[in-house]
Design a protein around this motif. Structure first.
Motif, PDB file in Angstrom:
ATOM      1  N   ALA A  85       0.011 -46.944  19.128  1.00  0.00           N
ATOM      2  CA  ALA A  85      -0.921 -46.627  20.030  1.00  0.00           C
ATOM      3  C   ALA A  85      -0.621 -45.381  20.683  1.00  0.00           C
ATOM      4  CB  ALA A  85      -0.935 -47.904  21.195  1.00  0.00           C
ATOM      5  N   PHE A  86       0.853 -45.198  21.229  1.00  0.00           N
ATOM      6  CA  PHE A  86       1.116 -43.882  21.430  1.00  0.00           C
ATOM      7  C   PHE A  86       0.812 -42.607  20.639  1.00  0.00           C
ATOM      8  CE2 PHE A  86       3.915 -46.545  24.176  1.00  0.00           C
ATOM      9  CZ  PHE A  86       3.523 -45.901  25.520  1.00  0.00           C
ATOM     10  N   PHE A  87       1.238 -42.752  19.387  1.00  0.00           N
ATOM     11  CA  PHE A  87       0.717 -41.950  18.352  1.00  0.00           C
ATOM     12  C   PHE A  87      -0.448 -41.539  18.441  1.00  0.00           C
ATOM     13  CE2 PHE A  87      -0.273 -40.801  14.016  1.00  0.00           C
ATOM     14  CZ  PHE A  87       0.361 -39.563  13.810  1.00  0.00           C
ATOM     15  N   VAL A  88      -1.654 -42.514  18.300  1.00  0.00           N
ATOM     16  CA  VAL A  88      -2.927 -42.387  18.361  1.00  0.00           C
ATOM     17  C   VAL A  88      -3.415 -41.525  19.478  1.00  0.00           C
ATOM     18  CG1 VAL A  88      -5.269 -43.326  18.391  1.00  0.00           C
ATOM     19  CG2 VAL A  88      -3.545 -44.017  16.597  1.00  0.00           C
ATOM     20  N   ALA A  89      -2.766 -41.955  20.814  1.00  0.00           N
ATOM     21  CA  ALA A  89      -3.148 -41.473  21.944  1.00  0.00           C
ATOM     22  C   ALA A  89      -2.698 -39.757  21.993  1.00  0.00           C
ATOM     23  CB  ALA A  89      -2.534 -42.056  23.141  1.00  0.00           C
ATOM     24  N   ALA A  90      -1.699 -39.604  21.437  1.00  0.00           N
ATOM     25  CA  ALA A  90      -1.298 -38.205  21.500  1.00  0.00           C
ATOM     26  C   ALA A  90      -2.278 -37.290  20.384  1.00  0.00           C
ATOM     27  CB  ALA A  90       0.229 -37.894  20.718  1.00  0.00           C
ATOM     28  N   LEU A  91      -2.769 -37.874  19.571  1.00  0.00           N
ATOM     29  CA  LEU A  91      -3.472 -37.101  18.638  1.00  0.00           C
ATOM     30  C   LEU A  91      -4.936 -36.858  19.198  1.00  0.00           C
ATOM     31  CD1 LEU A  91      -3.204 -38.796  15.175  1.00  0.00           C
ATOM     32  CD2 LEU A  91      -2.518 -36.589  15.958  1.00  0.00           C
ATOM     33  N   VAL A  92      -5.398 -37.773  20.013  1.00  0.00           N
ATOM     34  CA  VAL A  92      -6.608 -37.931  20.717  1.00  0.00           C
ATOM     35  C   VAL A  92      -6.712 -37.082  21.775  1.00  0.00           C
ATOM     36  CG1 VAL A  92      -8.639 -39.312  21.826  1.00  0.00           C
ATOM     37  CG2 VAL A  92      -7.260 -40.214  19.748  1.00  0.00           C
ATOM     38  N   ARG A  93      -5.693 -36.896  22.672  1.00  0.00           N
ATOM     39  CA  ARG A  93      -5.610 -36.326  23.968  1.00  0.00           C
ATOM     40  C   ARG A  93      -5.750 -34.576  23.506  1.00  0.00           C
ATOM     41  NH1 ARG A  93      -0.129 -36.402  25.059  1.00  0.00           N
ATOM     42  NH2 ARG A  93      -0.474 -38.623  25.848  1.00  0.00           N
ATOM     43  N   PRO A  94      -6.665 -34.030  24.333  1.00  0.00           N
ATOM     44  CA  PRO A  94      -7.080 -32.637  24.310  1.00  0.00           C
ATOM     45  C   PRO A  94      -5.722 -31.819  24.540  1.00  0.00           C
ATOM     46  CG  PRO A  94      -7.991 -33.721  26.415  1.00  0.00           C
ATOM     47  CD  PRO A  94      -7.431 -34.575  25.506  1.00  0.00           C
ATOM     48  N   PRO A  95      -5.615 -30.810  23.983  1.00  0.00           N
ATOM     49  CA  PRO A  95      -4.261 -29.848  24.194  1.00  0.00           C
ATOM     50  C   PRO A  95      -4.534 -29.319  25.594  1.00  0.00           C
ATOM     51  CG  PRO A  95      -6.122 -28.833  22.883  1.00  0.00           C
ATOM     52  CD  PRO A  95      -6.502 -30.091  23.104  1.00  0.00           C
ATOM     53  N   ALA A  96      -3.157 -28.998  26.122  1.00  0.00           N
ATOM     54  CA  ALA A  96      -3.093 -28.656  27.650  1.00  0.00           C
ATOM     55  C   ALA A  96      -3.869 -27.280  27.525  1.00  0.00           C
ATOM     56  CB  ALA A  96      -1.414 -28.369  27.718  1.00  0.00           C
ATOM     57  N   LEU A  97      -4.375 -27.048  28.968  1.00  0.00           N
ATOM     58  CA  LEU A  97      -5.186 -25.560  28.832  1.00  0.00           C
ATOM     59  C   LEU A  97      -3.945 -24.561  29.407  1.00  0.00           C
ATOM     60  CD1 LEU A  97      -8.226 -26.807  30.792  1.00  0.00           C
ATOM     61  CD2 LEU A  97      -8.013 -25.974  28.333  1.00  0.00           C
ATOM     62  N   PRO A  98      -4.108 -23.201  28.953  1.00  0.00           N
ATOM     63  CA  PRO A  98      -3.232 -22.394  29.312  1.00  0.00           C
ATOM     64  C   PRO A  98      -3.258 -21.935  31.121  1.00  0.00           C
ATOM     65  CG  PRO A  98      -4.914 -21.267  28.199  1.00  0.00           C
ATOM     66  CD  PRO A  98      -5.002 -22.786  28.077  1.00  0.00           C
ATOM     67  N   VAL A  99      -2.386 -21.874  31.655  1.00  0.00           N
ATOM     68  CA  VAL A  99      -2.078 -21.559  33.163  1.00  0.00           C
ATOM     69  C   VAL A  99      -1.730 -19.914  33.133  1.00  0.00           C
ATOM     70  CG1 VAL A  99      -1.024 -22.116  35.289  1.00  0.00           C
ATOM     71  CG2 VAL A  99      -1.758 -23.989  33.688  1.00  0.00           C
ATOM     72  N   ASP A 100      -2.561 -19.198  33.840  1.00  0.00           N
ATOM     73  CA  ASP A 100      -2.296 -17.734  33.979  1.00  0.00           C
ATOM     74  C   ASP A 100      -2.788 -17.603  35.305  1.00  0.00           C
ATOM     75  OD1 ASP A 100      -1.681 -15.298  34.185  1.00  0.00           O
ATOM     76  OD2 ASP A 100      -3.270 -14.606  32.512  1.00  0.00           O
ATOM     77  N   THR A 101      -1.765 -17.512  36.221  1.00  0.00           N
ATOM     78  CA  THR A 101      -2.463 -17.748  37.853  1.00  0.00           C
ATOM     79  C   THR A 101      -2.149 -16.147  38.437  1.00  0.00           C
ATOM     80  OG1 THR A 101      -0.230 -18.191  38.408  1.00  0.00           O
ATOM     81  CG2 THR A 101      -2.044 -20.052  38.440  1.00  0.00           C
ATOM     82  N   ASN A 102      -2.264 -15.325  37.332  1.00  0.00           N
ATOM     83  CA  ASN A 102      -2.092 -13.640  37.965  1.00  0.00           C
ATOM     84  C   ASN A 102      -3.566 -13.426  37.954  1.00  0.00           C
ATOM     85  OD1 ASN A 102       0.825 -13.047  37.779  1.00  0.00           O
ATOM     86  ND2 ASN A 102       0.468 -13.051  35.403  1.00  0.00           N
ATOM     87  N   PRO A 103      -3.807 -12.757  39.045  1.00  0.00           N
ATOM     88  CA  PRO A 103      -5.234 -12.279  39.404  1.00  0.00           C
ATOM     89  C   PRO A 103      -5.733 -11.329  38.505  1.00  0.00           C
ATOM     90  CG  PRO A 103      -3.732 -12.204  41.344  1.00  0.00           C
ATOM     91  CD  PRO A 103      -2.791 -12.530  40.286  1.00  0.00           C
ATOM     92  N   ALA A 104      -7.197 -11.814  38.094  1.00  0.00           N
ATOM     93  CA  ALA A 104      -7.693 -11.087  37.086  1.00  0.00           C
ATOM     94  C   ALA A 104      -9.157 -10.746  37.516  1.00  0.00           C
ATOM     95  CB  ALA A 104      -7.781 -11.664  35.670  1.00  0.00           C
ATOM     96  N   PRO A 105      -9.623  -9.649  37.248  1.00  0.00           N
ATOM     97  CA  PRO A 105     -11.053  -9.414  37.553  1.00  0.00           C
ATOM     98  C   PRO A 105     -12.148 -10.493  37.075  1.00  0.00           C
ATOM     99  CG  PRO A 105      -9.935  -7.239  36.630  1.00  0.00           C
ATOM    100  CD  PRO A 105      -9.209  -8.533  36.374  1.00  0.00           C
ATOM    101  N   LEU A 106     -13.102 -10.733  37.724  1.00  0.00           N
ATOM    102  CA  LEU A 106     -14.141 -11.774  37.653  1.00  0.00           C
ATOM    103  C   LEU A 106     -14.972 -11.389  36.417  1.00  0.00           C
ATOM    104  CD1 LEU A 106     -15.306 -14.417  38.026  1.00  0.00           C
ATOM    105  CD2 LEU A 106     -16.584 -13.337  39.481  1.00  0.00           C
ATOM    106  N   ALA A 107     -15.005 -10.071  36.205  1.00  0.00           N
ATOM    107  CA  ALA A 107     -16.068  -9.542  35.040  1.00  0.00           C
ATOM    108  C   ALA A 107     -15.787  -9.927  33.877  1.00  0.00           C
ATOM    109  CB  ALA A 107     -15.883  -8.153  35.024  1.00  0.00           C
ATOM    110  N   GLY A 108     -17.015 -10.732  33.239  1.00  0.00           N
ATOM    111  CA  GLY A 108     -16.641 -11.144  32.066  1.00  0.00           C
ATOM    112  C   GLY A 108     -16.483 -12.521  31.970  1.00  0.00           C
ATOM    113  N   HIS A 109     -16.470 -13.291  32.862  1.00  0.00           N
ATOM    114  CA  HIS A 109     -15.952 -14.709  33.087  1.00  0.00           C
ATOM    115  C   HIS A 109     -17.174 -15.214  34.063  1.00  0.00           C
ATOM    116  CE1 HIS A 109     -11.842 -14.293  31.480  1.00  0.00           C
ATOM    117  NE2 HIS A 109     -11.990 -13.082  32.412  1.00  0.00           N
ATOM    118  N   THR A 110     -17.730 -16.498  33.666  1.00  0.00           N
ATOM    119  CA  THR A 110     -18.530 -17.246  34.424  1.00  0.00           C
ATOM    120  C   THR A 110     -18.289 -18.816  34.853  1.00  0.00           C
ATOM    121  OG1 THR A 110     -20.189 -16.129  33.211  1.00  0.00           O
ATOM    122  CG2 THR A 110     -21.055 -18.192  34.222  1.00  0.00           C
ATOM    123  N   PRO A 111     -17.547 -18.686  36.016  1.00  0.00           N
ATOM    124  CA  PRO A 111     -17.115 -20.183  36.272  1.00  0.00           C
ATOM    125  C   PRO A 111     -18.169 -21.071  36.626  1.00  0.00           C
ATOM    126  CG  PRO A 111     -16.153 -18.253  37.752  1.00  0.00           C
ATOM    127  CD  PRO A 111     -17.372 -17.867  36.744  1.00  0.00           C
TER     128      PRO A 111
END
Length: 146
Positions: free
Chosen positions: A29-55
């Motif tokens: 069960a733990f093995f299957v849960a690890a396979l199904v869990r989506p990958p962690a999203l990258p964290v980058d909290t350095n301020p960047a311009p909004l241009a080119g991004h659509t939140p």
């Protein structure tokens, strides 16, 4: 010649087999849960311009002056709820780590940043549901931007 046959109690045979099967099932069960869990999203909290991004799922802070905007944007580097920080003067757009309650975070930020003229939540999915659109916009991905 007569050999004596000893009988083990059933509990001495069944209980270890059941425990082994249970442990194997839990491991699977733990093995299957690890396979199904989506990958962690990258964290980058350095301020960047909004241009080119659509939140499509973000908290937006609007400030009266550009200096306040950049000072606030830099302060999110250590915020555990922030995943991405975009700046479009005089606004700071914050994408959250998955699982963050955007409305609660917006209330917290409103009390923390008193110089902000406005703190709002962008939630495209909720807005589409309220408007009862016949052709709703594409679902907001878990990254918080299209």
């Amino acid at each position: 010649m007569i050999l004596e046959v000893t009988h083990k109690p059933l509990s001495r045979t069944v209980l270890p087999a059941a425990a082994t099967a249970l442990a194997a099932g839990a491991g699977l069960a733990f093995f299957v849960a690890a396979l199904v869990r989506p990958p962690a999203l990258p964290v980058d909290t350095n301020p960047a311009p909004l241009a080119g991004h659509t939140p499509c799922a973000a908290v937006v802070l609007v400030f009266p002056a550009g200096e306040d905007t950049w000072a606030a944007a830099r302060s999110f580097r250590d915020d555990p709820k922030a995943r991405r920080v975009f700046v479009d003067p005089p606004s700071v757009f914050l994408l959250a780590v998955p699982g963050t309650d955007l409305k609660a975070w917006a209330r917290e930020l409103h009390s923390r940043y008193r110089t902000a003229e406005r703190v709002t939540v962008i939630d495209a999915d909720a807005a589409a549901a309220q408007l009862k659109l016949t052709a709703p916009p594409p679902k907001c991905p878990r990254e918080g931007e299209y």
